[in-house]
Scaffold this motif. Structure first.
Motif, PDB file in Angstrom:
ATOM      1  N   VAL A 141       0.302   8.231   1.209  1.00 51.22           N
ATOM      2  CA  VAL A 141       1.497   9.647   0.379  1.00 51.22           C
ATOM      3  C   VAL A 141       1.084  10.258   2.625  1.00 51.22           C
ATOM      4  N   HIS A 142       1.957  11.271   2.022  1.00 46.93           N
ATOM      5  CA  HIS A 142       2.818  12.125   3.575  1.00 46.93           C
ATOM      6  C   HIS A 142       1.304  12.753   3.722  1.00 46.93           C
ATOM      7  N   GLY A 143       0.672  12.475   4.859  1.00 41.94           N
ATOM      8  CA  GLY A 143      -0.363  13.322   4.626  1.00 41.94           C
ATOM      9  C   GLY A 143      -1.376  12.914   6.059  1.00 41.94           C
ATOM     10  N   THR A 144      -2.940  13.157   6.476  1.00 43.65           N
ATOM     11  CA  THR A 144      -3.301  13.141   7.686  1.00 43.65           C
ATOM     12  C   THR A 144      -4.375  11.108   7.452  1.00 43.65           C
ATOM     13  N   VAL A 145      -4.640  10.428   7.991  1.00 44.10           N
ATOM     14  CA  VAL A 145      -5.226   9.547   7.760  1.00 44.10           C
ATOM     15  C   VAL A 145      -6.364   9.517   6.532  1.00 44.10           C
ATOM     16  N   ARG A 146      -7.201   9.881   7.234  1.00 46.15           N
ATOM     17  CA  ARG A 146      -8.206  11.263   6.024  1.00 46.15           C
ATOM     18  C   ARG A 146      -7.784  11.643   5.088  1.00 46.15           C
ATOM     19  N   ASP A 147      -6.884  11.956   4.397  1.00 46.31           N
ATOM     20  CA  ASP A 147      -6.428  12.511   3.111  1.00 46.31           C
ATOM     21  C   ASP A 147      -5.794  11.171   2.302  1.00 46.31           C
ATOM     22  N   ASN A 148      -5.469  10.455   3.075  1.00 47.82           N
ATOM     23  CA  ASN A 148      -5.357   9.416   1.996  1.00 47.82           C
ATOM     24  C   ASN A 148      -6.492   8.161   1.748  1.00 47.82           C
ATOM     25  N   ILE A 149      -7.099   8.170   2.933  1.00 48.14           N
ATOM     26  CA  ILE A 149      -8.634   7.143   2.813  1.00 48.14           C
ATOM     27  C   ILE A 149      -9.644   7.952   1.434  1.00 48.14           C
ATOM     28  N   VAL A 191       1.656  -1.935   8.361  1.00 52.21           N
ATOM     29  CA  VAL A 191       1.882  -3.031   6.938  1.00 52.21           C
ATOM     30  C   VAL A 191       0.029  -3.095   7.223  1.00 52.21           C
ATOM     31  N   GLY A 192      -0.404  -3.703   8.320  1.00 54.08           N
ATOM     32  CA  GLY A 192      -2.239  -4.356   7.880  1.00 54.08           C
ATOM     33  C   GLY A 192      -3.205  -3.612   8.358  1.00 54.08           C
ATOM     34  N   GLN A 193      -2.448  -2.231   8.785  1.00 52.89           N
ATOM     35  CA  GLN A 193      -2.995  -1.221   9.247  1.00 52.89           C
ATOM     36  C   GLN A 193      -3.414  -0.328   7.889  1.00 52.89           C
ATOM     37  N   ALA A 194      -2.203   0.060   7.490  1.00 47.37           N
ATOM     38  CA  ALA A 194      -1.492   0.134   6.205  1.00 47.37           C
ATOM     39  C   ALA A 194      -2.752  -0.381   4.938  1.00 47.37           C
ATOM     40  N   GLN A 195      -2.972  -1.418   5.070  1.00 47.82           N
ATOM     41  CA  GLN A 195      -3.262  -2.196   3.610  1.00 47.82           C
ATOM     42  C   GLN A 195      -4.956  -1.731   4.313  1.00 47.82           C
ATOM     43  N   ARG A 196      -5.832  -1.892   5.702  1.00 50.23           N
ATOM     44  CA  ARG A 196      -6.712  -1.413   5.419  1.00 50.23           C
ATOM     45  C   ARG A 196      -7.310  -0.756   5.081  1.00 50.23           C
ATOM     46  N   ILE A 197      -6.194   0.527   5.110  1.00 53.65           N
ATOM     47  CA  ILE A 197      -5.949   1.878   4.670  1.00 53.65           C
ATOM     48  C   ILE A 197      -6.896   2.100   3.523  1.00 53.65           C
ATOM     49  N   ALA A 198      -6.093   1.297   2.236  1.00 54.14           N
ATOM     50  CA  ALA A 198      -5.890   1.159   0.989  1.00 54.14           C
ATOM     51  C   ALA A 198      -6.965   0.860   0.725  1.00 54.14           C
ATOM     52  N   VAL A 199      -8.081  -0.315   1.321  1.00 52.94           N
ATOM     53  CA  VAL A 199      -8.977  -1.148   0.981  1.00 52.94           C
ATOM     54  C   VAL A 199     -10.487   0.336   1.218  1.00 52.94           C
ATOM     55  N   PRO A 209       0.646  -1.538   0.027  1.00 54.47           N
ATOM     56  CA  PRO A 209       0.495   0.338  -0.289  1.00 54.47           C
ATOM     57  C   PRO A 209       0.906   1.182  -0.003  1.00 54.47           C
ATOM     58  N   MET A 210       0.551   1.863  -0.717  1.00 58.25           N
ATOM     59  CA  MET A 210       1.698   3.397  -0.685  1.00 58.25           C
ATOM     60  C   MET A 210       0.321   5.014  -0.451  1.00 58.25           C
TER      61      MET A 210
END
Length: 590
Positions: free
Chosen positions: A435-443, A488-496, A432-433
Motif C-alpha cells: 500500500v502507499h505509505g512507508t516500508v514500515r507501514d507495509n511490514i 519485485v524481489g524487494q517487495a516480496q521480501r517485505i511481504a514475507v 505482493p500488494m
C-alpha cells in the motif's frame, strides 16, 4: 427504462430517505416557515405601497412596517440557509449509508467477485453514482413537500380576498408538474445511459493506465488512445443528452409559470380599469389586494418551478440507483460466516469432505475434494493452469462460497468468525500488494502495534534489511502505489516480513517465488523455510524440484484432487510424472 423499474427504483430511493428523517423534517419545516414569512413579506410590502400611494400616509408613520419588512427578509434568508444545511446533512447521511451497503456487499462477496469487473467500474459505482444522489435527497425530496404546502397556504390566503385570482392559481398550478413529468419521461433513461458510459470509460481508462508499459511495448498505445477517445465521445454525447433534457425542462416550466403570472396580472389590470367586475365578492378591488396577490403570484409557482428544476436530480438518482440496486440484489452467493472463535489457534488442522468450491454466481469451480491437512504438516499444491488451485485457496481464505464440508480445527469454516480466522493466517502471494505509505507501514500492515525490535527482527529473517538499510530513510522510505520504487524481489521480501510479523499458525503461500530472480528466490525460500518450521503450511508451487522437501503433495487437475502422497511415492505415476517429464524435456532443451 421500464416504468415498473422506475417506480421500484423511486420507491427504493424514498425508503432510504427514512434514515435521515430528522434532517428531512427540519428542511421541510424551514421551507414551510419561509413560505409563511413570504406571505407576511408580501402583506407588509403591499400595505406600505397602499398607504403611500392611496392613503398618502407619511413615511415616518410606516417606520415599524419597514423594520418588520427588513426583519422578515432577514428571517427568510436565515431559513434558506438552514434549509441548505439540513438538506445537505440529509443527503450526506443517506449517501454514507448507501456507500456502507455497497462496501458491506463487496466485503461479503470478497475479492474473487470484485476482480470480475474493472477497478474503475467499482470506483464509479461507489463514488460518482452515489454522489449523484445528493441533490435528490437534499433538495428534491424536501421540495416535494414544500411544493404542496406553500402553494396550498397561498391559496388559503388568496381565496378570501379574490376568488378569481385563486381560481387562476388552482387551474394553472397542475400544468407545471404535468409538463415537468412529460419532459422528464426520458430523463431517467438518459441518466442511466450516461452512468453506463461513465462506468465503461472509468474501467477502460484505469485498466489501460495500469498496463501502459505493456501497451507501449506492443505498439498499441495509439490504438488504445483511439479507443479511449471513442469511449469519451460516447460519454460526451450521453452527458449532452442529459443536459438538453435538463435545459428543456427548465425552459418549459419557466414558460408556463410566466404565462400563469401574466394571466393574473392581466386580470387585475382589467379589473382596475373597470373592464372586469368579478372575483371580488362585491367589494371594490383595493390596491392592497391587487399588489398582495400579484406579489404572491410568482411565489405561488416558485416551489413548483424549483421542484421542476430539481426533477433532473430525481432522474439522475434513478439512473444511478439502477446499477447500485442491481449490484445489491445480484444473485451471487456470499461467503457465510459465523461468530464462533477458532479453537486452539496455535495449531491448525484443515479437513475437507466432498468440498465443492463455488463462484459467486453458483458455478462449481473445483471439487468435490476430500483431504486432510494435519497440524504442522507441510503440503505442496501443484497442477496445470486452471486446475482449481487458486479457487481452493480462496475458499480456505473465506473469499468463495462452498458446498460440502470445510473444517478448521473441527469447526465448519462457515461457523467461524472470519476476521479471527484470518488473523491465524500468514499469507504470501506471487504478486505482493504494497500500500502507499512507508516500508514500515507495509511490514506492520497486520500488526500496527509491533515494536521496533520486532520489526527489525522480521526484516532480518526475511533478508529485507540488506536493502532497507541502503535506503536513505530506511524503513521510513515511501513506497508508491503498486510497489513503486522497489523491485519485485524487494517487495516480496517485505511481504514475507509482513507475514512473519503476522505470526500465523497457518502459512498459505501462493507461488511466492514465481516472479523472482535466482538470488531473490533463494533469499525468499531461505527465509520462508525458517518461518514455516513447525507451522501448518499449504504452498502452491511451480518449482517441482522443491517438492521432495514437503511432507505431502496434492496434485490437482480440472478441479479434482487426482494425486495425494509423498513426492517419492507418487512421482513416477499419474499427472505428476507427466509434469516432471515435461520439465525434464524443457531443461534438456535449455
Amino acid at each position: 427504462m421500464d416504468k415498473q423499474l422506475q417506480r421500484d427504483l423511486t420507491k427504493w430511493l424514498k425508503s432510504q430517505s427514512k434514515l435521515a428523517k430528522r434532517w428531512l423534517m427540519l428542511s421541510v419545516g424551514l421551507g414551510f416557515i419561509s413560505g409563511l414569512l413570504l406571505i407576511g413579506q408580501a402583506a407588509l410590502l403591499a400595505h406600505i405601497l397602499h398607504q403611500l400611494i392611496i392613503e398618502h400616509t407619511d413615511k415616518s408613520e410606516l417606520v415599524a412596517h419597514f423594520i418588520g419588512l427588513t426583519a422578515v427578509v432577514g428571517l427568510r434568508a436565515a431559513c434558506s440557509w438552514g434549509r441548505e444545511v439540513f438538506g445537505y446533512r440529509c443527503g450526506e447521511q443517506i449517501r454514507l449509508h448507501i456507500r456502507q451497503l455497497i462496501m458491506q456487499r463487496l466485503h461479503n462477496l470478497g475479492p474473487a467477485y470484485i476482480k470480475g469487473k474493472p477497478a474503475g467500474a467499482w470506483a464509479s459505482l461507489v463514488l460518482e453514482q452515489v454522489e449523484e444522489m445528493q441533490d435528490f435527497f437534499s433538495r428534491y425530496i424536501p421540495q416535494m413537500s414544500i411544493a404542496v404546502l406553500v402553494p396550498f397556504t397561498i391559496l388559503v390566503v388568496v381565496f378570501p380576498l379574490n376568488w378569481a385570482a385563486g381560481l387562476i392559481f388552482l387551474i394553472t398550478a397542475p400544468l407545471v408538474p404535468l409538463f415537468m413529468a412529460l419532459v422528464g419521461l426520458g430523463a431517467a433513461d438518459a441518466n442511466r445511459r450516461n452512468f453506463k458510459a461513465l462506468q465503461r470509460l472509468s474501467g477502460h481508462f484505469f485498466d489501460r493506465l495500469q498496463g501502459l508499459s505493456t501497451l507501449r511495448l506492443f505498439n498499441r498505445a495509439e490504438a488504445e488512445a483511439e479507443n479511449l477517445h471513442a469511449a469519451s465521445d460516447v460519454l460526451r454525447k450521453r452527458t449532452m443528452e442529459v443536459l438538453r433534457l435538463a435545459f428543456l425542462s427548465s425552459a418549459v416550466l419557466e414558460f408556463f409559470s410566466a404565462i400563469s403570472v401574466a394571466m393574473v396580472a392581466v386580470y387585475f389590470g382589467f379589473t382596475f380599469i373597470g373592464e372586469l367586475n368579478f372575483g371580488t365578492y362585491g367589494v371594490p378591488l383595493s390596491l392592497f389586494t391587487g399588489l398582495f396577490v400579484l406579489i404572491l403570484a410568482p411565489e405561488f409557482y416558485q416551489p413548483l418551478r424549483d421542484l421542476g428544476t430539481f426533477y433532473h436530480a430525481k432522474a439522475q438518482a434513478i439512473g444511478a440507483a439502477e446499477s447500485i440496486v442491481e449490484f445489491l440484489n445480484a444473485e451471487a452467493d456470499e461467503m457465510k460466516q459465523g461468530t464462533e472463535n477458532l479453537p486452539s489457534p496455535e495449531t491448525i488442522e484443515i479437513e475437507a469432505n466432498a468440498l465443492e468450491v463455488l463462484s459467486p454466481e453458483g458455478q462449481v469451480l473445483a471439487g468435490p475434494l476430500t483431504f486432510t491437512i494435519k497440524p504442522n504438516e507441510h503440503i505442496a499444491l501443484v497442477g496445470p493452469s486452471g486446475a482449481g488451485k487458486t479457487s481452493l485457496l480462496n475458499a480456505i481464505l473465506g473469499f468463495l462460497p462452498y458446498r460440502g464440508s470445510l473444517k478448521v480445527n473441527g469447526i465448519e469454516l462457515k461457523s467461524l468468525e472470519h476476521s479471527q480466522w484470518r488473523q491465524a493466517i500468514s499469507w504470501v502471494g506471487q504478486n505482493p500488494m504494497l500500500v502507499h505509505g512507508t516500508v514500515r507501514d507495509n511490514i506492520t500492515l497486520g500488526n500496527p502495534l509491533a515494536t521496533d525490535e520486532h520489526v527489525r527482527q522480521v526484516t532480518q529473517q526475511a533478508y529485507a534489511d540488506e536493502f532497507i538499510n541502503r535506503l536513505e530513510l530506511g524503513d521510513q522510505h515511501i513506497v508508491g502505489d503498486r510497489s513503486g520504487g522497489l523491485s519485485v524481489g524487494q517487495a516480496q521480501r517485505i511481504a514475507v516480513a509482513r507475514a512473519m510479523l503476522q505470526n500465523g499458525a497457518f502459512w498459505l503461500l501462493d507461488e511466492p517465488t514465481a516472479s523472482l530472480d535466482a538470488n531473490s528466490e533463494r533469499l525468499v525460500l531461505d527465509s520462508l523455510s525458517i518461518a514455516v518450521r513447525g507451522q501448518t503450511t499449504l504452498m502452491v508451487s511451480h518449482r517441482l524440484d522443491q517438492l521432495s522437501m514437503m511432507d505431502r503433495v496434492f496434485v490437482m487437475d480440472n478441479g479434482q484432487l487426482v494425486q495425494d502422497g509423498h513426492f517419492d511415492t507418487i512421482r513416477e505415476q499419474g499427472l505428476l510424472a507427466e509434469m516432471l517429464a515435461n520439465k525434464d524435456m524443457r531443461d534438456l532443451d535449455a
